[in-house]
Each structure stands twice: as structure tokens, then as C-alpha cells.
Scaffold this motif. Structure first.
Motif, PDB file in Angstrom:
ATOM      1  N   GLU A  90       0.873  -1.192  -0.080  1.00 39.27           N
ATOM      2  CA  GLU A  90      -0.058  -0.125   0.055  1.00 39.27           C
ATOM      3  C   GLU A  90       0.912   1.331  -0.072  1.00 39.27           C
ATOM      4  N   SER A  91       1.985   0.980   0.492  1.00 38.74           N
ATOM      5  CA  SER A  91       2.888   2.312   0.504  1.00 38.74           C
ATOM      6  C   SER A  91       4.416   1.918   0.360  1.00 38.74           C
ATOM      7  N   PHE A  92       5.386   2.656  -0.076  1.00 40.29           N
ATOM      8  CA  PHE A  92       6.550   2.277  -0.202  1.00 40.29           C
ATOM      9  C   PHE A  92       7.588   3.022   0.801  1.00 40.29           C
ATOM     10  N   ALA A  93       6.735   3.879   1.604  1.00 35.40           N
ATOM     11  CA  ALA A  93       7.333   4.476   2.868  1.00 35.40           C
ATOM     12  C   ALA A  93       6.714   3.471   4.165  1.00 35.40           C
ATOM     13  N   THR A  94       7.500   3.263   4.962  1.00 36.17           N
ATOM     14  CA  THR A  94       7.446   2.576   6.058  1.00 36.17           C
ATOM     15  C   THR A  94       6.552   3.393   7.355  1.00 36.17           C
ATOM     16  N   PRO A  95       5.612   2.962   7.940  1.00 37.73           N
ATOM     17  CA  PRO A  95       5.283   1.540   7.937  1.00 37.73           C
ATOM     18  C   PRO A  95       4.411   1.471   6.897  1.00 37.73           C
ATOM     19  N   SER A  96       4.349   0.217   6.119  1.00 37.03           N
ATOM     20  CA  SER A  96       3.381  -0.073   4.828  1.00 37.03           C
ATOM     21  C   SER A  96       2.759  -1.710   5.040  1.00 37.03           C
ATOM     22  N   VAL A  97       1.718  -1.715   4.516  1.00 33.74           N
ATOM     23  CA  VAL A  97       0.947  -2.917   4.559  1.00 33.74           C
ATOM     24  C   VAL A  97       1.358  -3.733   3.290  1.00 33.74           C
ATOM     25  N   TRP A  98       1.436  -5.073   3.456  1.00 35.45           N
ATOM     26  CA  TRP A  98       1.729  -5.738   2.746  1.00 35.45           C
ATOM     27  C   TRP A  98       0.692  -6.897   2.141  1.00 35.45           C
ATOM     28  N   GLN A  99       0.322  -7.196   1.098  1.00 36.29           N
ATOM     29  CA  GLN A  99      -0.526  -8.121   0.825  1.00 36.29           C
ATOM     30  C   GLN A  99       0.290  -9.459   0.122  1.00 36.29           C
ATOM     31  N   VAL A 100       0.651 -10.521   0.609  1.00 33.13           N
ATOM     32  CA  VAL A 100       1.375 -11.534   0.207  1.00 33.13           C
ATOM     33  C   VAL A 100       0.780 -12.897   0.136  1.00 33.13           C
ATOM     34  N   GLU A 101       1.288 -13.630  -0.824  1.00 33.49           N
ATOM     35  CA  GLU A 101       0.481 -15.179  -0.722  1.00 33.49           C
ATOM     36  C   GLU A 101       1.921 -16.066  -0.368  1.00 33.49           C
ATOM     37  N   ASP A 103       2.947 -20.029   1.602  1.00 30.45           N
ATOM     38  CA  ASP A 103       2.795 -21.552   1.409  1.00 30.45           C
ATOM     39  C   ASP A 103       1.438 -21.939   2.395  1.00 30.45           C
ATOM     40  N   ARG A 104       0.968 -21.050   3.173  1.00 26.02           N
ATOM     41  CA  ARG A 104      -0.147 -21.381   4.173  1.00 26.02           C
ATOM     42  C   ARG A 104      -1.355 -20.582   3.857  1.00 26.02           C
ATOM     43  N   GLY A 105      -1.192 -19.915   2.385  1.00 30.87           N
ATOM     44  CA  GLY A 105      -2.530 -19.039   2.267  1.00 30.87           C
ATOM     45  C   GLY A 105      -2.058 -17.540   2.008  1.00 30.87           C
ATOM     46  N   PRO A 106      -3.149 -16.625   1.813  1.00 24.03           N
ATOM     47  CA  PRO A 106      -2.902 -15.279   1.957  1.00 24.03           C
ATOM     48  C   PRO A 106      -2.579 -14.621   3.074  1.00 24.03           C
ATOM     49  N   ALA A 107      -1.959 -13.568   3.119  1.00 22.52           N
ATOM     50  CA  ALA A 107      -1.624 -12.687   4.477  1.00 22.52           C
ATOM     51  C   ALA A 107      -1.412 -11.281   4.328  1.00 22.52           C
ATOM     52  N   GLN A 108      -1.572 -10.704   4.987  1.00 19.77           N
ATOM     53  CA  GLN A 108      -1.465  -9.486   5.303  1.00 19.77           C
ATOM     54  C   GLN A 108      -0.546  -9.051   6.321  1.00 19.77           C
ATOM     55  N   LEU A 109       0.524  -8.344   6.226  1.00 18.68           N
ATOM     56  CA  LEU A 109       1.444  -8.054   7.213  1.00 18.68           C
ATOM     57  C   LEU A 109       1.816  -6.338   7.091  1.00 18.68           C
ATOM     58  N   THR A 110       2.336  -5.941   8.208  1.00 16.99           N
ATOM     59  CA  THR A 110       2.612  -4.469   8.125  1.00 16.99           C
ATOM     60  C   THR A 110       4.263  -4.454   8.517  1.00 16.99           C
ATOM     61  N   LYS A 112       7.272  -2.254   9.708  1.00 19.69           N
ATOM     62  CA  LYS A 112       7.155  -1.026  10.498  1.00 19.69           C
ATOM     63  C   LYS A 112       8.443  -0.244  10.077  1.00 19.69           C
ATOM     64  N   GLY A 113       9.581  -0.768   9.465  1.00 20.47           N
ATOM     65  CA  GLY A 113      10.754  -0.242   8.861  1.00 20.47           C
ATOM     66  C   GLY A 113      11.635  -1.349   7.828  1.00 20.47           C
ATOM     67  N   GLU A 114      12.624  -0.672   7.258  1.00 20.94           N
ATOM     68  CA  GLU A 114      13.293  -1.478   6.456  1.00 20.94           C
ATOM     69  C   GLU A 114      14.216  -2.373   7.386  1.00 20.94           C
ATOM     70  N   GLU A 115      14.553  -2.157   8.691  1.00 19.39           N
ATOM     71  CA  GLU A 115      15.388  -2.962   9.505  1.00 19.39           C
ATOM     72  C   GLU A 115      14.444  -4.331   9.774  1.00 19.39           C
ATOM     73  N   ASP A 116      13.172  -4.637   9.525  1.00 17.22           N
ATOM     74  CA  ASP A 116      12.611  -5.721   9.545  1.00 17.22           C
ATOM     75  C   ASP A 116      12.509  -6.636   8.369  1.00 17.22           C
ATOM     76  N   LEU A 117      13.517  -6.174   7.471  1.00 22.06           N
ATOM     77  CA  LEU A 117      13.862  -7.062   6.206  1.00 22.06           C
ATOM     78  C   LEU A 117      15.092  -7.540   6.673  1.00 22.06           C
ATOM     79  N   ARG A 118      15.460  -8.636   6.948  1.00 23.50           N
ATOM     80  CA  ARG A 118      16.855  -9.338   7.419  1.00 23.50           C
ATOM     81  C   ARG A 118      17.426 -10.090   6.388  1.00 23.50           C
TER      82      ARG A 118
END
Length: 155
Positions: A90-101, A103-110, A112-118
């Protein structure tokens, strides 16, 4: 590893390990040594006192019954959905909400920041959402083009 050990479930559904020397441990818990990089290799059966009672070098070396018991116990303890596609952000600035697919089905995650991509290894990534749930991307390069393009904006 001795192939002579016995593994079963008791009346409460807990794993019971019986070793050739006659020792018996109720409530053993399987623990992966390398849950992400080598999930099928290196599993310890740990007793309730926290001590390792049996080391299994490779799950695939076990017979189907014992392997199934261990895999079921691991699945009930481990929760790390694997992201297969990133559908929308929904936004490329954090926090951002992601809609993902996953292996356990669809999910939505938020995020908070780039540091949450490890980073994980050469091409892997762990994404931690605002609730602390970890999502795994085993290989960023194996994702579809749209998913990689979205990720590039955050990396």
C-alpha cells in the motif's frame, strides 16, 4: 544415531523416546539445528529436562513412521510462513501494509521499517511484521518479477 530407538505418542499426544539401553523419556521435543538453511538435517530429540537424548543427522534416513511423528511435532511448534509472492504494497514508505501469498495461504502484514527485512544467506530474506511474526523468503531471485520489483524498493 542408532536406528534401534523407538518413538511413539502417549495417551496425551506427547512424544515418547525409548532407547536401546532401556531409558525412556516422555515429552521429548524435536529441535532443528538449522531450521532454515538445512531443515531436513540435524534434529535433536530433547527431553523435558532440556538435555539432548538423541541426535538424528538426517530426517530422510528414518523410516516413515518415525519421520512422520517428528515432522508432525515440528510442524506444531514451528510457524514461519514462506512468502511465495508479494501481491501488493500500500505504501513504499514505512510503515507499509503488504498483501502476500504464502505457503499457508494469503496474508497481510505490516512492515514497520526497513530494518524488519533481514538478509538470510546469499539470496534469502526474513520479513518481520509489526506483530513479530517472521515470514521467510527462501530465495528472492526465485520470486516472480513483480515481487522482486516491490522488494527492490525496500532493499
Amino acid at each position: 544415531m542408532s536406528k534401534e530407538f523407538e518413538l511413539s505418542r502417549n495417551a496425551f499426544g506427547r512424544l515418547v523416546l525409548s532407547l536401546p539401553d532401556g531409558s525412556r523419556y516422555e515429552g521429548v521435543v524435536p529441535v532443528r539445528a538449522f531450521p532454515i538453511t538445512a531443515p531436513r538435517e540435524g534434529v535433536a530429540l530433547v527431553a523435558a529436562d532440556g538435555h539432548e537424548r538423541l541426535w538424528i543427522p538426517a530426517l530422510d534416513e528414518l523410516d516413515a513412521m518415525r519421520r512422520t511423528l517428528i515432522e508432525e511435532a515440528l510442524a506444531s511448534r514451528e510457524f514461519m510462513p514462506e512468502i511465495r509472492r508479494i501481491l501488493k504494497v500500500e505504501s513504499f514508505a514505512t510503515p507499509s501494509v503488504w498483501q502476500v501469498e504464502t505457503d499457508r495461504g494469503p496474508a497481510q502484514l505490516t512492515l514497520k521499517g526497513e530494518e524488519d527485512l533481514r538478509p538470510l544467506g546469499a539470496h534469502g530474506l526474513i520479513v518481520v511484521d509489526s506483530h513479530g511474526i517472521q515470514f521467510l523468503i527462501r530465495d528472492v531471485m526465485a520470486l516472480d518479477r513483480t515481487s522482486r520489483r516491490i522488494l527492490d524498493r525496500f532493499l
